[in-house]
Design a protein around this motif. Structure first.
Motif, PDB file in Angstrom:
ATOM      1  N   GLY A   6       0.817  -1.214   0.000  1.00 23.53           N
ATOM      2  CA  GLY A   6       0.000   0.000   0.000  1.00 23.53           C
ATOM      3  C   GLY A   6       0.847   1.259   0.000  1.00 23.53           C
ATOM      4  O   GLY A   6       0.544   2.229  -0.711  1.00 23.53           O
ATOM      5  N   ASN A   7       1.917   1.259   0.783  1.00 22.37           N
ATOM      6  CA  ASN A   7       2.799   2.427   0.802  1.00 22.37           C
ATOM      7  C   ASN A   7       3.518   2.616  -0.526  1.00 22.37           C
ATOM      8  O   ASN A   7       3.723   3.747  -0.973  1.00 22.37           O
ATOM      9  CB  ASN A   7       3.816   2.318   1.942  1.00 22.37           C
ATOM     10  CG  ASN A   7       3.208   2.693   3.265  1.00 22.37           C
ATOM     11  OD1 ASN A   7       2.344   3.549   3.343  1.00 22.37           O
ATOM     12  ND2 ASN A   7       3.648   2.023   4.318  1.00 22.37           N
ATOM     13  N   LEU A   8       3.929   1.529  -1.178  1.00 19.62           N
ATOM     14  CA  LEU A   8       4.582   1.644  -2.484  1.00 19.62           C
ATOM     15  C   LEU A   8       3.639   2.208  -3.539  1.00 19.62           C
ATOM     16  O   LEU A   8       4.030   3.059  -4.341  1.00 19.62           O
ATOM     17  CB  LEU A   8       5.127   0.286  -2.925  1.00 19.62           C
ATOM     18  CG  LEU A   8       6.368  -0.207  -2.199  1.00 19.62           C
ATOM     19  CD1 LEU A   8       6.732  -1.610  -2.648  1.00 19.62           C
ATOM     20  CD2 LEU A   8       7.534   0.739  -2.429  1.00 19.62           C
ATOM     21  N   ILE A   9       2.394   1.755  -3.531  1.00 18.98           N
ATOM     22  CA  ILE A   9       1.416   2.280  -4.498  1.00 18.98           C
ATOM     23  C   ILE A   9       1.146   3.755  -4.223  1.00 18.98           C
ATOM     24  O   ILE A   9       1.084   4.576  -5.148  1.00 18.98           O
ATOM     25  CB  ILE A   9       0.122   1.451  -4.452  1.00 18.98           C
ATOM     26  CG1 ILE A   9       0.386   0.072  -5.033  1.00 18.98           C
ATOM     27  CG2 ILE A   9      -1.005   2.145  -5.195  1.00 18.98           C
ATOM     28  CD1 ILE A   9      -0.765  -0.894  -4.893  1.00 18.98           C
ATOM     29  N   HIS A  10       0.986   4.122  -2.965  1.00 18.60           N
ATOM     30  CA  HIS A  10       0.736   5.519  -2.601  1.00 18.60           C
ATOM     31  C   HIS A  10       1.908   6.415  -3.011  1.00 18.60           C
ATOM     32  O   HIS A  10       1.710   7.472  -3.618  1.00 18.60           O
ATOM     33  CB  HIS A  10       0.489   5.620  -1.097  1.00 18.60           C
ATOM     34  CG  HIS A  10       0.370   7.014  -0.587  1.00 18.60           C
ATOM     35  ND1 HIS A  10      -0.752   7.788  -0.806  1.00 18.60           N
ATOM     36  CD2 HIS A  10       1.230   7.793   0.099  1.00 18.60           C
ATOM     37  CE1 HIS A  10      -0.568   8.981  -0.258  1.00 18.60           C
ATOM     38  NE2 HIS A  10       0.628   8.998   0.300  1.00 18.60           N
ATOM     39  N   ASN A  11       3.122   5.989  -2.701  1.00 15.43           N
ATOM     40  CA  ASN A  11       4.297   6.793  -3.039  1.00 15.43           C
ATOM     41  C   ASN A  11       4.507   6.872  -4.543  1.00 15.43           C
ATOM     42  O   ASN A  11       4.950   7.903  -5.061  1.00 15.43           O
ATOM     43  CB  ASN A  11       5.541   6.234  -2.347  1.00 15.43           C
ATOM     44  CG  ASN A  11       5.492   6.464  -0.860  1.00 15.43           C
ATOM     45  OD1 ASN A  11       4.838   7.371  -0.370  1.00 15.43           O
ATOM     46  ND2 ASN A  11       6.170   5.599  -0.121  1.00 15.43           N
ATOM     47  N   ALA A  39       2.100   6.847  -6.847  1.00 10.36           N
ATOM     48  CA  ALA A  39       1.106   7.788  -7.361  1.00 10.36           C
ATOM     49  C   ALA A  39       1.513   9.226  -7.054  1.00 10.36           C
ATOM     50  O   ALA A  39       1.378  10.116  -7.903  1.00 10.36           O
ATOM     51  CB  ALA A  39      -0.269   7.488  -6.772  1.00 10.36           C
ATOM     52  N   ARG A  40       2.041   9.484  -5.860  1.00 10.12           N
ATOM     53  CA  ARG A  40       2.464  10.846  -5.517  1.00 10.12           C
ATOM     54  C   ARG A  40       3.692  11.259  -6.321  1.00 10.12           C
ATOM     55  O   ARG A  40       3.826  12.413  -6.706  1.00 10.12           O
ATOM     56  CB  ARG A  40       2.733  10.961  -4.027  1.00 10.12           C
ATOM     57  CG  ARG A  40       1.450  10.994  -3.228  1.00 10.12           C
ATOM     58  CD  ARG A  40       1.687  11.316  -1.786  1.00 10.12           C
ATOM     59  NE  ARG A  40       2.143  12.667  -1.577  1.00 10.12           N
ATOM     60  CZ  ARG A  40       1.349  13.682  -1.243  1.00 10.12           C
ATOM     61  NH1 ARG A  40       0.071  13.480  -1.095  1.00 10.12           N
ATOM     62  NH2 ARG A  40       1.851  14.870  -1.025  1.00 10.12           N
ATOM     63  N   PHE A  41       4.597  10.321  -6.597  1.00 16.95           N
ATOM     64  CA  PHE A  41       5.778  10.639  -7.390  1.00 16.95           C
ATOM     65  C   PHE A  41       5.377  10.995  -8.821  1.00 16.95           C
ATOM     66  O   PHE A  41       5.928  11.921  -9.412  1.00 16.95           O
ATOM     67  CB  PHE A  41       6.752   9.455  -7.392  1.00 16.95           C
ATOM     68  CG  PHE A  41       7.975   9.683  -8.220  1.00 16.95           C
ATOM     69  CD1 PHE A  41       8.968  10.542  -7.777  1.00 16.95           C
ATOM     70  CD2 PHE A  41       8.136   9.054  -9.438  1.00 16.95           C
ATOM     71  CE1 PHE A  41      10.098  10.763  -8.538  1.00 16.95           C
ATOM     72  CE2 PHE A  41       9.262   9.271 -10.202  1.00 16.95           C
ATOM     73  CZ  PHE A  41      10.247  10.125  -9.755  1.00 16.95           C
ATOM     74  N   GLN A  42       4.407  10.289  -9.384  1.00 15.43           N
ATOM     75  CA  GLN A  42       3.955  10.565 -10.744  1.00 15.43           C
ATOM     76  C   GLN A  42       3.201  11.881 -10.825  1.00 15.43           C
ATOM     77  O   GLN A  42       3.120  12.480 -11.899  1.00 15.43           O
ATOM     78  CB  GLN A  42       3.064   9.433 -11.239  1.00 15.43           C
ATOM     79  CG  GLN A  42       3.806   8.140 -11.462  1.00 15.43           C
ATOM     80  CD  GLN A  42       2.875   6.997 -11.802  1.00 15.43           C
ATOM     81  OE1 GLN A  42       1.667   7.177 -11.922  1.00 15.43           O
ATOM     82  NE2 GLN A  42       3.434   5.816 -11.940  1.00 15.43           N
ATOM     83  N   ASN A  43       2.644  12.369  -9.715  1.00 15.32           N
ATOM     84  CA  ASN A  43       1.900  13.623  -9.693  1.00 15.32           C
ATOM     85  C   ASN A  43       2.703  14.761  -9.089  1.00 15.32           C
ATOM     86  O   ASN A  43       2.128  15.720  -8.586  1.00 15.32           O
ATOM     87  CB  ASN A  43       0.595  13.444  -8.902  1.00 15.32           C
ATOM     88  CG  ASN A  43      -0.401  12.628  -9.645  1.00 15.32           C
ATOM     89  OD1 ASN A  43      -0.572  12.785 -10.848  1.00 15.32           O
ATOM     90  ND2 ASN A  43      -1.075  11.732  -8.954  1.00 15.32           N
ATOM     91  N   GLN A  44       4.011  14.653  -9.100  1.00 17.63           N
ATOM     92  CA  GLN A  44       4.913  15.689  -8.582  1.00 17.63           C
ATOM     93  C   GLN A  44       4.615  16.017  -7.119  1.00 17.63           C
ATOM     94  O   GLN A  44       4.608  17.164  -6.709  1.00 17.63           O
ATOM     95  CB  GLN A  44       4.831  16.948  -9.433  1.00 17.63           C
ATOM     96  CG  GLN A  44       5.335  16.747 -10.843  1.00 17.63           C
ATOM     97  CD  GLN A  44       5.276  18.008 -11.663  1.00 17.63           C
ATOM     98  OE1 GLN A  44       4.507  18.928 -11.370  1.00 17.63           O
ATOM     99  NE2 GLN A  44       6.085  18.056 -12.693  1.00 17.63           N
TER     100      GLN A  44
END
Length: 85
Positions: free
Chosen positions: A22-27, A29-34
């Protein structure tokens, strides 16, 4: 009733793996959205503004603060060029 200690280790492993995934997916998504939260429930206006932002900055989540668009903005259009046949 005694506690089945041998069941705690697999339970802890499963809980840890779900937390890591879950943390990898969250991070990701945030990395792809700057570093911004993902956008939900986008309408046509939001999609047009994201296209404009991508043409201005090169990323759909980027925003420019310049009051005047760069000169390349006049020639890079969203309209595709079709070959006349």
């Amino acid at each position: 009733m005694p506690v089945p200690w041998e069941a705690l280790l697999p339970c802890a492993i499963l809980t840890a793996m779900f937390g890591v995934a879950g943390n990898l997916i969250h991070n990701s998504a945030r990395f792809q959205n700057q570093g911004k939260n993902p956008r939900y429930n986008l309408d046509k206006w939001d999609e047009m503004m994201m296209t404009r932002d991508e043409r201005l900055t090169g990323h759909p989540r980027g925003q420019a603060t310049d009051p005047v668009a760069p000169p390349a903005f006049a020639t890079n259009s969203v309209w595709t060029v079709e070959r006349a046949s």
